[in-house]
Design a protein around this motif. Structure first.
Motif, mmCIF file in Angstrom:
data_model
loop_
_atom_site.group_PDB
_atom_site.id
_atom_site.type_symbol
_atom_site.label_atom_id
_atom_site.label_comp_id
_atom_site.label_asym_id
_atom_site.label_seq_id
_atom_site.Cartn_x
_atom_site.Cartn_y
_atom_site.Cartn_z
ATOM 1 N N ALA A 30 0.838 -1.203 0.000
ATOM 2 C CA ALA A 30 0.000 0.000 0.000
ATOM 3 C C ALA A 30 0.876 1.257 0.000
ATOM 4 O O ALA A 30 0.592 2.233 -0.694
ATOM 5 C CB ALA A 30 -0.933 -0.011 1.206
ATOM 6 N N ARG A 31 1.944 1.207 0.778
ATOM 7 C CA ARG A 31 2.866 2.343 0.824
ATOM 8 C C ARG A 31 3.492 2.576 -0.548
ATOM 9 O O ARG A 31 3.607 3.708 -1.021
ATOM 10 C CB ARG A 31 3.947 2.021 1.860
ATOM 11 C CG ARG A 31 5.076 3.001 1.949
ATOM 12 C CD ARG A 31 4.917 3.913 3.132
ATOM 13 N NE ARG A 31 5.700 5.135 2.989
ATOM 14 C CZ ARG A 31 7.013 5.198 3.213
ATOM 15 N NH1 ARG A 31 7.666 4.138 3.610
ATOM 16 N NH2 ARG A 31 7.657 6.333 3.052
ATOM 17 N N LEU A 32 3.886 1.491 -1.183
ATOM 18 C CA LEU A 32 4.510 1.593 -2.501
ATOM 19 C C LEU A 32 3.531 2.154 -3.527
ATOM 20 O O LEU A 32 3.884 2.992 -4.343
ATOM 21 C CB LEU A 32 5.010 0.208 -2.956
ATOM 22 C CG LEU A 32 6.254 -0.295 -2.221
ATOM 23 C CD1 LEU A 32 6.414 -1.799 -2.413
ATOM 24 C CD2 LEU A 32 7.491 0.437 -2.730
ATOM 25 N N ARG A 33 2.283 1.692 -3.438
ATOM 26 C CA ARG A 33 1.265 2.171 -4.388
ATOM 27 C C ARG A 33 1.040 3.670 -4.192
ATOM 28 O O ARG A 33 0.925 4.429 -5.148
ATOM 29 C CB ARG A 33 -0.041 1.389 -4.193
ATOM 30 C CG ARG A 33 -1.177 1.813 -5.109
ATOM 31 C CD ARG A 33 -0.830 1.580 -6.561
ATOM 32 N NE ARG A 33 -1.888 2.058 -7.443
ATOM 33 C CZ ARG A 33 -1.987 3.326 -7.858
ATOM 34 N NH1 ARG A 33 -1.095 4.224 -7.476
ATOM 35 N NH2 ARG A 33 -2.980 3.684 -8.655
ATOM 36 N N GLY A 34 1.010 4.091 -2.911
ATOM 37 C CA GLY A 34 0.785 5.496 -2.602
ATOM 38 C C GLY A 34 1.956 6.382 -2.995
ATOM 39 O O GLY A 34 1.794 7.587 -3.168
ATOM 40 N N ALA A 35 3.129 5.776 -3.140
ATOM 41 C CA ALA A 35 4.320 6.542 -3.479
ATOM 42 C C ALA A 35 4.725 6.318 -4.928
ATOM 43 O O ALA A 35 5.874 6.566 -5.304
ATOM 44 C CB ALA A 35 5.469 6.149 -2.550
ATOM 45 N N ALA A 43 1.948 14.027 -10.404
ATOM 46 C CA ALA A 43 1.154 15.227 -10.659
ATOM 47 C C ALA A 43 -0.024 15.287 -9.696
ATOM 48 O O ALA A 43 -0.333 16.337 -9.132
ATOM 49 C CB ALA A 43 0.669 15.233 -12.102
ATOM 50 N N ALA A 44 -0.670 14.153 -9.472
ATOM 51 C CA ALA A 44 -1.823 14.104 -8.569
ATOM 52 C C ALA A 44 -1.401 14.503 -7.154
ATOM 53 O O ALA A 44 -2.104 15.248 -6.470
ATOM 54 C CB ALA A 44 -2.434 12.705 -8.572
ATOM 55 N N ARG A 45 -0.231 14.014 -6.721
ATOM 56 C CA ARG A 45 0.229 14.335 -5.366
ATOM 57 C C ARG A 45 0.602 15.807 -5.244
ATOM 58 O O ARG A 45 0.339 16.450 -4.242
ATOM 59 C CB ARG A 45 1.413 13.443 -4.969
ATOM 60 C CG ARG A 45 0.987 12.025 -4.606
ATOM 61 C CD ARG A 45 2.073 11.297 -3.823
ATOM 62 N NE ARG A 45 3.322 11.156 -4.549
ATOM 63 C CZ ARG A 45 3.585 10.162 -5.400
ATOM 64 N NH1 ARG A 45 2.693 9.231 -5.623
ATOM 65 N NH2 ARG A 45 4.735 10.104 -6.016
ATOM 66 N N LEU A 46 1.226 16.347 -6.318
ATOM 67 C CA LEU A 46 1.614 17.761 -6.290
ATOM 68 C C LEU A 46 0.395 18.654 -6.191
ATOM 69 O O LEU A 46 0.419 19.711 -5.577
ATOM 70 C CB LEU A 46 2.412 18.119 -7.550
ATOM 71 C CG LEU A 46 3.880 17.707 -7.535
ATOM 72 C CD1 LEU A 46 4.529 18.028 -8.874
ATOM 73 C CD2 LEU A 46 4.628 18.407 -6.407
ATOM 74 N N GLN A 47 -0.698 18.235 -6.812
ATOM 75 C CA GLN A 47 -1.924 19.025 -6.768
ATOM 76 C C GLN A 47 -2.703 18.784 -5.475
ATOM 77 O O GLN A 47 -3.820 19.270 -5.319
ATOM 78 C CB GLN A 47 -2.811 18.674 -7.974
ATOM 79 C CG GLN A 47 -2.270 19.214 -9.292
ATOM 80 C CD GLN A 47 -2.808 18.472 -10.493
ATOM 81 O OE1 GLN A 47 -3.815 17.773 -10.387
ATOM 82 N NE2 GLN A 47 -2.140 18.598 -11.630
ATOM 83 N N GLY A 48 -2.114 18.006 -4.596
ATOM 84 C CA GLY A 48 -2.756 17.757 -3.313
ATOM 85 C C GLY A 48 -3.851 16.723 -3.382
ATOM 86 O O GLY A 48 -4.549 16.476 -2.404
ATOM 87 N N GLY A 49 -4.020 16.143 -4.541
ATOM 88 C CA GLY A 49 -5.048 15.117 -4.694
ATOM 89 C C GLY A 49 -4.541 13.797 -4.157
ATOM 90 O O GLY A 49 -4.027 12.974 -4.898
ATOM 91 N N ILE A 50 -4.675 13.612 -2.875
ATOM 92 C CA ILE A 50 -4.216 12.366 -2.268
ATOM 93 C C ILE A 50 -5.259 11.298 -2.569
ATOM 94 O O ILE A 50 -6.352 11.308 -2.004
ATOM 95 C CB ILE A 50 -4.076 12.504 -0.733
ATOM 96 C CG1 ILE A 50 -3.236 13.729 -0.375
ATOM 97 C CG2 ILE A 50 -3.486 11.232 -0.135
ATOM 98 C CD1 ILE A 50 -1.797 13.662 -0.766
ATOM 99 N N SER A 51 -4.906 10.411 -3.446
ATOM 100 C CA SER A 51 -5.859 9.349 -3.752
ATOM 101 C C SER A 51 -5.746 8.279 -2.681
ATOM 102 O O SER A 51 -4.656 7.960 -2.212
ATOM 103 C CB SER A 51 -5.585 8.762 -5.138
ATOM 104 O OG SER A 51 -4.257 8.332 -5.212
ATOM 105 N N LEU A 52 -6.881 7.777 -2.289
ATOM 106 C CA LEU A 52 -6.883 6.757 -1.245
ATOM 107 C C LEU A 52 -6.357 5.437 -1.804
ATOM 108 O O LEU A 52 -6.743 5.007 -2.879
ATOM 109 C CB LEU A 52 -8.300 6.558 -0.713
ATOM 110 C CG LEU A 52 -8.822 7.724 0.128
ATOM 111 C CD1 LEU A 52 -10.275 7.494 0.507
ATOM 112 C CD2 LEU A 52 -7.971 7.902 1.384
ATOM 113 N N VAL A 53 -5.456 4.860 -1.053
ATOM 114 C CA VAL A 53 -4.898 3.574 -1.449
ATOM 115 C C VAL A 53 -5.515 2.511 -0.558
ATOM 116 O O VAL A 53 -5.505 2.634 0.665
ATOM 117 C CB VAL A 53 -3.365 3.567 -1.289
ATOM 118 C CG1 VAL A 53 -2.805 2.197 -1.577
ATOM 119 C CG2 VAL A 53 -2.733 4.610 -2.194
#
Ligand SMILES: [Zn+2]
Length: 94
Positions: A30-35, A43-53
């Motif tokens: 899960a950590r790897l998927r989130g990273a 790009a999603a993380r930079l825009q603050g769009g934390i997608s749920l893993v």
């Protein structure tokens, strides 16, 4: 370059175990998927769009890419290529 000597994928508990010179370290799937370092996820993380893993996401396949590994996840995502140094940093941060 610091390259792991062995990689073990433990699907049951969802851990990727890396054997480095300084010992064995594990990262959860899960950590790897989130990273995921692919451009889309970055790009999603930079825009603050934390997608749920999902906790039960799993690494199904590991494709060696020389400078790292491409991970194929059970949610169908397979764009992320994780350089060894990036994996090492993730371990250091955990
Ligand atoms: Zn990605």
């Amino acid at each position: 370059m610091n390259v792991p000597q062995a990689i073990r994928n433990m699907r049951g508990p969802g851990q990727l175990v890396l054997q480095w010179q300084d010992g064995e370290h594990s990262l959860s799937h899960a950590r790897l998927r989130g990273a995921c370092p692919c451009s889309q996820c970055r790009a999603a993380r930079l825009q603050g769009g934390i997608s749920l893993v999902r906790d039960d996401v799993r690494v199904l396949q590991i494709e060696p890419q020389g400078y790292g590994v491409q991970l194929v996840f059970s949610d169908g995502h397979e764009r992320g290529i994780y350089p060894w140094a990036y994996l090492h940093d993730l371990i250091a941060q955990s």
